[in-house]
Design a protein around this motif. Structure first.
Motif, PDB file in Angstrom:
ATOM      1  N   ARG A  24      10.686  23.271  18.715  1.00 40.88           N
ATOM      2  CA  ARG A  24      10.468  23.559  20.117  1.00 40.88           C
ATOM      3  C   ARG A  24       9.393  24.636  20.288  1.00 40.88           C
ATOM      4  O   ARG A  24       8.504  24.520  21.136  1.00 40.88           O
ATOM      5  CB  ARG A  24      11.790  24.049  20.715  1.00 40.88           C
ATOM      6  CG  ARG A  24      11.994  23.738  22.142  1.00 40.88           C
ATOM      7  CD  ARG A  24      13.394  24.047  22.555  1.00 40.88           C
ATOM      8  NE  ARG A  24      13.762  25.438  22.315  1.00 40.88           N
ATOM      9  CZ  ARG A  24      14.890  25.981  22.749  1.00 40.88           C
ATOM     10  NH1 ARG A  24      15.743  25.258  23.423  1.00 40.88           N
ATOM     11  NH2 ARG A  24      15.156  27.232  22.497  1.00 40.88           N
ATOM     12  N   ARG A  41      10.481  18.143  23.735  1.00 35.73           N
ATOM     13  CA  ARG A  41       9.562  17.600  24.727  1.00 35.73           C
ATOM     14  C   ARG A  41       9.369  18.563  25.906  1.00 35.73           C
ATOM     15  O   ARG A  41       8.266  18.726  26.428  1.00 35.73           O
ATOM     16  CB  ARG A  41      10.164  16.292  25.223  1.00 35.73           C
ATOM     17  CG  ARG A  41       9.331  15.520  26.180  1.00 35.73           C
ATOM     18  CD  ARG A  41      10.097  14.263  26.498  1.00 35.73           C
ATOM     19  NE  ARG A  41       9.437  13.468  27.506  1.00 35.73           N
ATOM     20  CZ  ARG A  41       9.992  12.372  28.023  1.00 35.73           C
ATOM     21  NH1 ARG A  41      11.183  11.975  27.607  1.00 35.73           N
ATOM     22  NH2 ARG A  41       9.369  11.687  28.938  1.00 35.73           N
ATOM     23  N   LEU A  42      10.477  19.190  26.315  1.00 34.78           N
ATOM     24  CA  LEU A  42      10.398  20.153  27.409  1.00 34.78           C
ATOM     25  C   LEU A  42       9.373  21.236  27.096  1.00 34.78           C
ATOM     26  O   LEU A  42       8.522  21.576  27.920  1.00 34.78           O
ATOM     27  CB  LEU A  42      11.771  20.793  27.623  1.00 34.78           C
ATOM     28  CG  LEU A  42      11.818  21.942  28.629  1.00 34.78           C
ATOM     29  CD1 LEU A  42      12.128  21.402  30.007  1.00 34.78           C
ATOM     30  CD2 LEU A  42      12.848  22.973  28.255  1.00 34.78           C
ATOM     31  N   ALA A  43       9.446  21.757  25.873  1.00 32.51           N
ATOM     32  CA  ALA A  43       8.506  22.805  25.487  1.00 32.51           C
ATOM     33  C   ALA A  43       7.085  22.272  25.477  1.00 32.51           C
ATOM     34  O   ALA A  43       6.152  22.937  25.935  1.00 32.51           O
ATOM     35  CB  ALA A  43       8.883  23.354  24.117  1.00 32.51           C
ATOM     36  N   ALA A  49      19.060  29.375  21.135  1.00 32.50           N
ATOM     37  CA  ALA A  49      19.181  29.122  22.574  1.00 32.50           C
ATOM     38  C   ALA A  49      18.743  27.698  22.873  1.00 32.50           C
ATOM     39  O   ALA A  49      17.823  27.461  23.642  1.00 32.50           O
ATOM     40  CB  ALA A  49      18.354  30.136  23.361  1.00 32.50           C
ATOM     41  N   PHE A  79      14.841  32.009  18.936  1.00 30.31           N
ATOM     42  CA  PHE A  79      15.827  33.029  19.290  1.00 30.31           C
ATOM     43  C   PHE A  79      16.773  33.281  18.130  1.00 30.31           C
ATOM     44  O   PHE A  79      17.255  32.342  17.499  1.00 30.31           O
ATOM     45  CB  PHE A  79      16.631  32.588  20.520  1.00 30.31           C
ATOM     46  CG  PHE A  79      15.791  32.448  21.749  1.00 30.31           C
ATOM     47  CD1 PHE A  79      15.620  33.516  22.603  1.00 30.31           C
ATOM     48  CD2 PHE A  79      15.155  31.254  22.037  1.00 30.31           C
ATOM     49  CE1 PHE A  79      14.834  33.396  23.735  1.00 30.31           C
ATOM     50  CE2 PHE A  79      14.364  31.119  23.164  1.00 30.31           C
ATOM     51  CZ  PHE A  79      14.202  32.196  24.013  1.00 30.31           C
ATOM     52  N   LEU A  92      19.132  23.953  24.507  1.00 31.24           N
ATOM     53  CA  LEU A  92      19.575  23.545  25.834  1.00 31.24           C
ATOM     54  C   LEU A  92      20.541  22.385  25.669  1.00 31.24           C
ATOM     55  O   LEU A  92      20.155  21.281  25.272  1.00 31.24           O
ATOM     56  CB  LEU A  92      18.363  23.152  26.671  1.00 31.24           C
ATOM     57  CG  LEU A  92      17.336  24.296  26.703  1.00 31.24           C
ATOM     58  CD1 LEU A  92      15.973  23.814  27.132  1.00 31.24           C
ATOM     59  CD2 LEU A  92      17.840  25.418  27.593  1.00 31.24           C
ATOM     60  N   ASP A  93      21.800  22.658  25.953  1.00 34.34           N
ATOM     61  CA  ASP A  93      22.853  21.712  25.582  1.00 34.34           C
ATOM     62  C   ASP A  93      22.860  20.424  26.405  1.00 34.34           C
ATOM     63  O   ASP A  93      23.416  19.425  25.981  1.00 34.34           O
ATOM     64  CB  ASP A  93      24.228  22.390  25.684  1.00 34.34           C
ATOM     65  CG  ASP A  93      24.419  23.403  24.565  1.00 34.34           C
ATOM     66  OD1 ASP A  93      23.805  23.199  23.503  1.00 34.34           O
ATOM     67  OD2 ASP A  93      25.151  24.387  24.761  1.00 34.34           O
ATOM     68  N   SER A  94      22.264  20.466  27.614  1.00 31.66           N
ATOM     69  CA  SER A  94      22.272  19.237  28.420  1.00 31.66           C
ATOM     70  C   SER A  94      21.247  18.228  27.925  1.00 31.66           C
ATOM     71  O   SER A  94      21.281  17.071  28.317  1.00 31.66           O
ATOM     72  CB  SER A  94      21.946  19.542  29.883  1.00 31.66           C
ATOM     73  OG  SER A  94      22.807  20.509  30.381  1.00 31.66           O
ATOM     74  N   LEU A  95      20.304  18.696  27.129  1.00 33.10           N
ATOM     75  CA  LEU A  95      19.217  17.817  26.700  1.00 33.10           C
ATOM     76  C   LEU A  95      19.422  17.426  25.235  1.00 33.10           C
ATOM     77  O   LEU A  95      19.954  18.205  24.447  1.00 33.10           O
ATOM     78  CB  LEU A  95      17.869  18.528  26.862  1.00 33.10           C
ATOM     79  CG  LEU A  95      17.555  19.062  28.256  1.00 33.10           C
ATOM     80  CD1 LEU A  95      16.217  19.792  28.265  1.00 33.10           C
ATOM     81  CD2 LEU A  95      17.528  17.928  29.268  1.00 33.10           C
TER      82      LEU A  95
END
Ligand SMILES: Nc1ncnc2c1ncn2[C@@H]1O[C@H](COP(=O)(O)OP(=O)(O)O)[C@@H](O)[C@H]1O
Ligand SMILES: [Mg+2]
Lengths: 328, 250, 299
Positions: free
Chosen positions: B160, B110-112, B98, B94, B100-103
């Protein structure tokens, strides 16, 4: 990170584990240490604590506001009491969880469309609306109308005091299971997706997160736990009526979540204790204005929470800086 | 750098036909067509407001075009929601970052890996750890993404997007705000990853040296229209492109 | 056919009754929208503040103040009260996140409700209506009371609508909510706008409360059965549309009146539940409300 920093971190982590262990041992031993003292209130506090854990999952981590969790408690309690005589209490509480999950999914669908304060208000209105439902004459044959329902769960204890201890342990065990479950859920694929969806739904979607599914699921899971808590609490009390879980409970749960840190699970039980004990204290101060005292105390707490850094700065005599673009 | 023969076949073939997007009277995209062969890197240039990000948003599914089609390996993406597109290998970075601030850093990657790749949890974790190391982020892997400097944040975004097993990678100004050294770093990372994975890529970039260094072909947009499409050498001399840039600069 | 004619009269009667209640829902919904447009808050305590205002008016009346004087004084007091709440409660918390602000409004809800209870007690009180309660003329399908509500409520809605859409202050209010930073840069006194926004919302709430009080029970819980409908009106109309809130309120008022007469078995309890099934359906089919144009999010 320095060696010292690592060491400090390790000690802190160990310290946390130690503290948790100590609290757990104390919780299990409580009925022996203080036989009969306030045990019923403790059991109720734990039930509300479960509700706050559920709310922290949904709001603290998932970013969806709910001021309707009393509705899950109410639904859970009615389902549990209606079914318990035929299928047994344990199975009835499980079904109560499922029913509450369905209501949660429904609210979750609404949550896909409206966010933040609006969702908070919508869920509050649902709590207000459902609160009246058991009284409806069409439903009275099942819900007992305004006289409510009684149920005495069979327990391996006969004296009231022994029953109280049994309830305490049952509720404690369920609370432990749910809290540990939520802890690991938040560290799972689902937990990461949930937090991603809260942080930035568009970005999360572009990374492959089905944000709609995740958000609705979170509402369903949160509802299920609150419903189970409601079913259990009904069992503990042995009697429910339409005003057992009034809309004010939603408020107390939400406040209990906010003041104990929206993202700290164990502290939820402190919030549960606040729900059980604080209204009594507030009532002792002044009976007519007890809710005003509660509201005032909450405002003071929020003020400190928001402005503590600035106040500290002023105390230490340094220039306080204010952001240019506050978003209030 | 031209696509390496060994990697061809893992990238997707992209075909965009007559794409149109309007925002309340403004035509952000006004009939754009574009082709990318598997493994190709296409530079997308154009002044601010030309429609580059909107083009990316259409491909990743967050903006619905009013007309036109986007085909991935011949199959129209149609109304496929963004997360489904990510799962078939359309990943992106982006322009405005963008994260993800909580992670933490590792969990962002890893999420991706676990979402877009739809792989087992352990495999996704291993992938993410490897990528984080490859991009030189392992020292901060367990730290929050919040306080990181822009250069590092751009790298996390890159990691990511790559963790999502891209067949089509959309890079929206990946070196914007970076120092010269960091920019060189990003170029090196992209070259290495492209060589290894063979993805097709669209690269939006304002720094011409970066575009020239990475692109097989360059497409220029202006006011939502494609005004040029050709090799880096040809684009550099294209009068329309020069006019658009000079016009935007004046 | 006499029977046919009779049922038409009943229908007409219910529609008019519904329009009167709907006008009140519209006003309250409008108050919600105004607060949202000027502060991006959704005031949970809106209903409680309206109740406090209405009971204040009742107090003035019981001291012998004439109706319209009491009406005006209450509006003025409410404006001051709303602005003061913004300044003293919400303003100091502006640095907090959405959670904090929501919790603050919960606290307000409890505070105001508790204070009204402490001062006036739980008993119901009679509140005079603008026009007499008997039918306007022999055989009229609607009571004078409700005609008054429709007239005054309608006038207020029009004034507010014009104010928000046409006046400079209204524009500044909306600019502040839409994006406070550029608004401040453009020379708008953002903090004052927020106070004014809360003041206006409290004033509208007060008007709605005073109109409503004669046809419901005036006690500290008065708004509990009204706010859900007003909120539903904002959902139907779209949370950012003043016109939508007004139309939504009227629609809900009429539907409610028709349901009451044609499906009496539902009772009040199930009616409320049904209302939320309807809201949910609207949210799923047309989430931006029935009166708002669709816009895209920006990445
Ligand atoms: N969500 C949106 N709403 C309204 N206008 C938009 C939106 N997104 C982009 N635009 C407009 O579309 C045009 C193209 O924008 P964009 O694609 O961001 O350009 P670029 O990335 O090339 O700088 C601009 O005029 C921009 O203002
Ligand atoms: Mg752009």
């Amino acid at each position: 990170m320095s060696v010292f920093g690592r060491l400090a971190g390790l000690v802190a982590a160990r310290g946390n584990a130690l503290l948790t262990a100590a609290v757990l041992v104390a919780a299990v031993a409580y009925p022996f240490l203080f036989p009969g003292y306030a045990i019923n209130s403790m059991t109720m506090a734990i039930c509300y604590g479960i509700g706050i854990v559920a709310l922290k999952l949904l709001t603290g981590y998932g970013g969806q506001f709910s001021l309707g969790h009393s509705a899950f408690f109410a639904l859970g309690s009615y389902v549990a009491f209606i079914l318990a005589p035929t299928i047994g209490f344990a199975a009835a509480v499980a079904v109560a969880g499922i029913a509450a999950a369905l209501l949660g999914a429904l609210l979750g669908l609404a949550g896909l469309r409206i966010k933040g304060h609006y969702l908070g208000l919508l869920t509050f209105m649902v709590a207000l609306a459902l609160f009246q439902m058991p009284k409806a004459s069409a439903l009275a044959p099942i819900t007992g109308g305004s006289s409510g329902l009684f149920y005495r769960a069979p327990l391996p204890a006969t004296t009231p005091a022994a029953r109280d201890v049994w309830w305490y342990w049952i509720v404690l065990a369920v609370a432990l299971a749910i809290t540990v479950g939520v802890h690991f859920l938040l560290r799972s694929r689902f937990g990461r997706a949930l937090q991603a969806s809260r942080d930035n739904a568009l970005a999360a979607g572009a990374l492959g997160v089905d944000t709609a599914l995740v958000d609705v699921s979170a509402f369903a899971v949160s509802g299920a736990f609150a419903g189970i808590a409601g079913g259990l609490l009904a069992g503990v009390i042995g009697y429910i009526s339409y005003d057992s879980f009034p809309y004010t409970l939603s408020i107390l749960l939400f406040v209990g979540m906010t003041v104990t840190g929206a993202r700290s699970l164990p502290a939820a039980y402190l919030g549960g204790a606040l729900i059980v004990f604080v209204p009594t204290w507030a009532h002792d101060i002044t009976s007519r204005l007890s809710w005003a005292v509660y509201g005032g105390a909450l405002l003071a707490l929020l003020y400190i929470q928001v402005n503590a850094p600035r106040l500290l700065q002023r105390l230490t005599g340094r220039e306080a800086t204010r952001p240019v673009g506050d978003v209030s | 750098m031209p696509a390496i023969a060994a990697s061809v076949g893992r990238g997707a073939r992209l075909a965009i036909r007559d794409l149109r997007v309007g925002f309340g009277g403004v035509a952000a995209l006004d009939g754009v067509s574009l082709d990318a062969a598997p493994g190709e890197i296409i530079g997308v240039i154009g002044p601010n407001g030309a429609g580059k990000t909107t083009l990316f948003n259409c491909i990743s599914g967050t903006v619905r075009p009013s007309a036109g089609t986007i085909l991935l390996d011949g199959a129209p993406l149609g109304r496929l929601p963004p997360h489904r597109r990510a799962r078939i290998g359309v990943t992106r970075t982006f322009q405005n970052l963008a994260l993800l601030d909580s992670l933490n850093v590792l969990d962002n990657v890893r999420l991706a890996a676990e979402q877009a790749g739809r792989q087992r949890s352990a495999a996704a974790r291993a992938d993410a750890t490897r990528l984080v190391a490859a991009l030189g982020l392992d020292a901060i892997a367990r730290g929050p993404v919040g306080g990181l400097p822009v250069g590092t944040r751009r790298k996390v975004e890159l990691a990511r997007a790559i963790a999502g097993r891209p067949r089509l990678l959309l890079l929206d100004e990946p070196t914007s705000g970076l120092s010269e050294m960091e920019t060189a770093d990003v170029i090196a990372i992209l070259r290495a990853q492209h060589a290894a994975l063979g993805f097709t890529a669209l690269l939006v970039e304002h720094q011409m040296p970066v575009v020239m260094a990475l692109s097989d072909r360059i497409v220029a947009l202006d006011f939502g229209r494609k005004i040029a499409d050709g090799t880096p050498g040809a684009i550099r001399r294209d009068p329309l492109v020069l006019a658009a840039y000079l016009g935007a600069a004046s | 056919m006499a029977g046919g004619w009779g049922s038409v009269v009943v229908l007409l009667q219910q529609v008019l009754t519904g329009l009167a209640t709907g006008a009140v829902y519209s006003l309250l919904a409008l108050a919600l929208v105004v607060i949202h447009q000027t502060t991006h808050h959704l005031n949970l305590a809106q209903g409680e503040m309206a109740t406090l205002s209405t009971l204040t008016a009742w107090q003035l009346l019981s001291w012998g103040v004439p109706y319209w004087a009491a009406f005006a004084v209450t509006l003025a007091l409410s404006f001051a009260g709303g602005a003061a709440i913004q300044r003293l409660v919400m303003h100091p918390l502006r640095g907090g996140n959405a959670l904090v602000q929501f919790a603050a409004m919960i606290a307000l809800f409890l505070l105001v409700n508790s204070v009204t209870n402490a001062i006036w007690g739980p008993n119901a009180r009679a509140f005079p209506s603008i026009l007499p309660a008997r039918p306007l003329f022999e055989g009229a399908p609607i009571s004078g009371q409700r005609v008054g509500i429709i007239l005054v409520g309608g006038a207020l809605v029009v004034v507010l609508y014009l104010f928000l859409r046409r006046s400079r202050l209204g524009l500044n209010l909306r600019a502040t909510a839409a994006n406070p930073v550029p608004a401040r840069l453009a020379g708008i006194a953002v903090d004052r706008m927020r106070m004014i926004g809360w003041g206006i919302a409290a004033t509208i709430g007060a008007a709605a409360g005073m109109l409503l009080a004669p046809i419901v029970t005036l006690d500290p819980q008065m708004m509990f059965n009204v706010l859900p409908f007003a909120f539903a009106a904002t959902i139907v109309g779209g949370v950012s549309s003043p016109l939508g809130a007004v139309v939504g309120g009227l629609v809900i008022g009429v539907v409610e009146a028709l349901v009451t007469i044609y499906a009496p078995a539902l009772g009040r309890e199930l009616k409320l539940s049904l209302l939320f099934v309807a809201i949910l359906a609207i949210l799923l089919v047309r989430p931006e409300g029935l009166f708002v144009r669709r816009t895209g999010a920006r990445l």
